[in-house]
Design an enzyme around this catalytic site. Structure first.
Site, PDB file in Angstrom:
ATOM      1  N   ARG A  80       0.838  -1.209   0.000  1.00  0.00           N
ATOM      2  CA  ARG A  80       0.000   0.000   0.000  1.00  0.00           C
ATOM      3  C   ARG A  80       0.869   1.254   0.000  1.00  0.00           C
ATOM      4  NH1 ARG A  80      -4.665   0.119   4.436  1.00  0.00           N
ATOM      5  NH2 ARG A  80      -2.952   0.768   5.772  1.00  0.00           N
ATOM      6  N   LYS A 183      -2.808   6.327   1.038  1.00  0.00           N
ATOM      7  CA  LYS A 183      -2.701   6.758   2.437  1.00  0.00           C
ATOM      8  C   LYS A 183      -1.765   7.968   2.495  1.00  0.00           C
ATOM      9  CE  LYS A 183      -2.409   4.652   7.017  1.00  0.00           C
ATOM     10  NZ  LYS A 183      -3.693   5.097   7.537  1.00  0.00           N
ATOM     11  N   GLU A 219     -16.505   5.953   3.781  1.00  0.00           N
ATOM     12  CA  GLU A 219     -15.704   5.468   4.907  1.00  0.00           C
ATOM     13  C   GLU A 219     -16.157   6.079   6.226  1.00  0.00           C
ATOM     14  OE1 GLU A 219     -11.510   4.366   4.544  1.00  0.00           O
ATOM     15  OE2 GLU A 219     -11.424   6.054   3.172  1.00  0.00           O
TER      16      GLU A 219
HETATM   17  C1  LIG Z   1      -8.879   6.405   5.714  1.00  0.00           C
HETATM   18  C2  LIG Z   1      -8.647   5.071   6.311  1.00  0.00           C
HETATM   19  N1  LIG Z   1      -9.476   4.061   5.983  1.00  0.00           N
HETATM   20  C3  LIG Z   1      -9.309   2.824   6.486  1.00  0.00           C
HETATM   21  C4  LIG Z   1      -8.280   2.539   7.359  1.00  0.00           C
HETATM   22  C5  LIG Z   1      -8.115   1.151   7.893  1.00  0.00           C
HETATM   23  O1  LIG Z   1      -7.059   0.513   7.235  1.00  0.00           O
HETATM   24  P1  LIG Z   1      -6.224  -0.653   7.931  1.00  0.00           P
HETATM   25  O2  LIG Z   1      -7.210  -1.727   8.249  1.00  0.00           O
HETATM   26  O3  LIG Z   1      -5.255  -1.071   6.903  1.00  0.00           O
HETATM   27  O4  LIG Z   1      -5.626  -0.070   9.160  1.00  0.00           O
HETATM   28  C6  LIG Z   1      -7.390   3.555   7.731  1.00  0.00           C
HETATM   29  C7  LIG Z   1      -6.267   3.267   8.640  1.00  0.00           C
HETATM   30  O5  LIG Z   1      -5.209   2.919   8.169  1.00  0.00           O
HETATM   31  C8  LIG Z   1      -7.577   4.840   7.199  1.00  0.00           C
HETATM   32  O6  LIG Z   1      -6.748   5.830   7.547  1.00  0.00           O
END
Ligand SMILES: Cc1ncc(COP(=O)(O)O)c(C=O)c1O
Length: 339
Positions: A80, A183, A219
């Protein structure tokens, strides 16, 4: 080091002994360096400061009953971060460098890995940004990659607890063809107004809708959304959300527990048909949702009427956490054990 009160650690930053750093210059990555400083010396014209050329990751190391440290699907975080770097035209951190840096910083800070049973974990934060000077809008030719770690307490101190969410219609976190799938810091800056408004209103977080039509769930702040009905785990498919590694894992666990799964656009109105709903991400794993308020429609969607998380959410949560801590065999091949 003074013994940390593992059971009462906040979900916040605590200084550890070391971090690791590497710089990209003249088209190649240099040697990994170890630092004891919490600070960086950064050029005043760095693109990371001016044009948001910055991406990060978040994952955890879990202290097991057997004294071993376990990492959960770190390769997905490395992938990622690669995708985020490509998405905003930064130098890519090779998986091997990501791995070397991560293992090194954990080994160096081993004493900060919280013991099994404390509920705490070692949070790992890889960070990549444009550190070369530019004044025009263009990608930097120099980059800095850092990983620091910090021990964090459990997200829910008193155990997994349902939270309330506010639907947001006046702020967009990300546009459909924008950077929502990466991210990168800019997405978090864009979400700040909405998150603070939700918290000021007494909500745990905000639910963003699709920016184009405001019809679909995107989200839950910094976490993905899921709903459960008819023995089916349903999670939004959208071109502007971050692909959560926790959500990817819950989809597979749900299947292994005999549930059906769907990844598809989820209409706001569909919220009334779910029997359970939740937000998922590395921090809390699952935050069950008690209520969702839609201010524009003056409508409340209610789950967890008895104040308790739903049975399916609990099953999913327990299974995933048991794999992460090594309490149950990792039949999915998700765990890397560090001796
Ligand atoms: C915007 C966003 N969505 C979803 C997630 C959840 O992702 P993960 O399960 O990889 O932590 C995160 C955290 O990383 C996030 O910042």
């Amino acid at each position: 080091m003074e013994q940390l009160d593992w059971k009462n650690l906040p979900f916040g930053y605590i200084k550890t002994d070391y971090n690791v750093r590497c710089t990209y210059k003249d088209g190649k990555w240099g040697k990994l360096e170890v630092s004891t400083s919490e600070y960086i010396d950064i050029h005043i014209a760095a693109t990371g400061l001016h044009y948001g050329q910055e991406a990060f990751e978040g994952l955890k190391a879990y202290g097991g009953k057997d004294g071993k440290i376990r990492l959960f699907r770190w390769e997905e975080n490395a992938k990622r971060m690669r995708s985020s770097a490509e998405g905003i035209k930064m130098a890519v951190v090779p998986v091997e460098l990501f791995k070397e840096a991560m293992l090194k910083v954990i080994q160096l800070n081993r004493k900060f890995v919280p013991p099994y049973g404390s509920g705490a974990t070692l949070y790992i934060r890889p960070l990549l940004f444009g550190s070369g000077a530019e004044v025009g809008v263009k990608p930097s030719s120099e980059y800095t990659f850092i990983i620091f770690v910090t021990p964090v307490g459990p997200y829910f101190k008193e155990g997994i607890k349902p939270v309330n969410m506010l639907i947001c219609r006046d702020v967009d976190r990300a546009a459909p063809l924008g950077t929502g799938i990466y991210k990168v810091g800019g997405n978090y800056a864009a979400s700040m107004r909405a998150i603070i408004a939700a918290r000021d209103g007494g909500y745990a977080n905000t639910i963003f809708l699709d920016a184009k039509e405001k019809k679909y769930i995107d989200e839950c702040g910094p976490a993905n959304f899921f709903g459960i009905k008819d023995n089916t785990y349903i999670t939004p498919k959208s071109e502007s959300i971050l692909n959560s590694i926790t959500n990817m894992s819950l989809l597979e666990i749900a299947k292994s527990l005999g549930m059906k799964t769907e990844r598809r656009p989820v209409l706001v109105e569909e919220l009334s048909s779910f029997v359970e709903a939740g937000a998922c991400g590395t921090a809390a794993i699952i935050s069950p949702i008690a209520k969702i308020f839609d201010p524009e429609k003056n409508k409340v969607y209610e789950y967890c009427k008895d104040g308790q998380p739903g049975p399916e959410s609990i099953k999913l949560y327990n299974k995933l956490v048991a794999i992460q801590y090594g309490d149950e065999p990792d039949t999915f091949g998700w765990i890397t054990v560090i001796d």
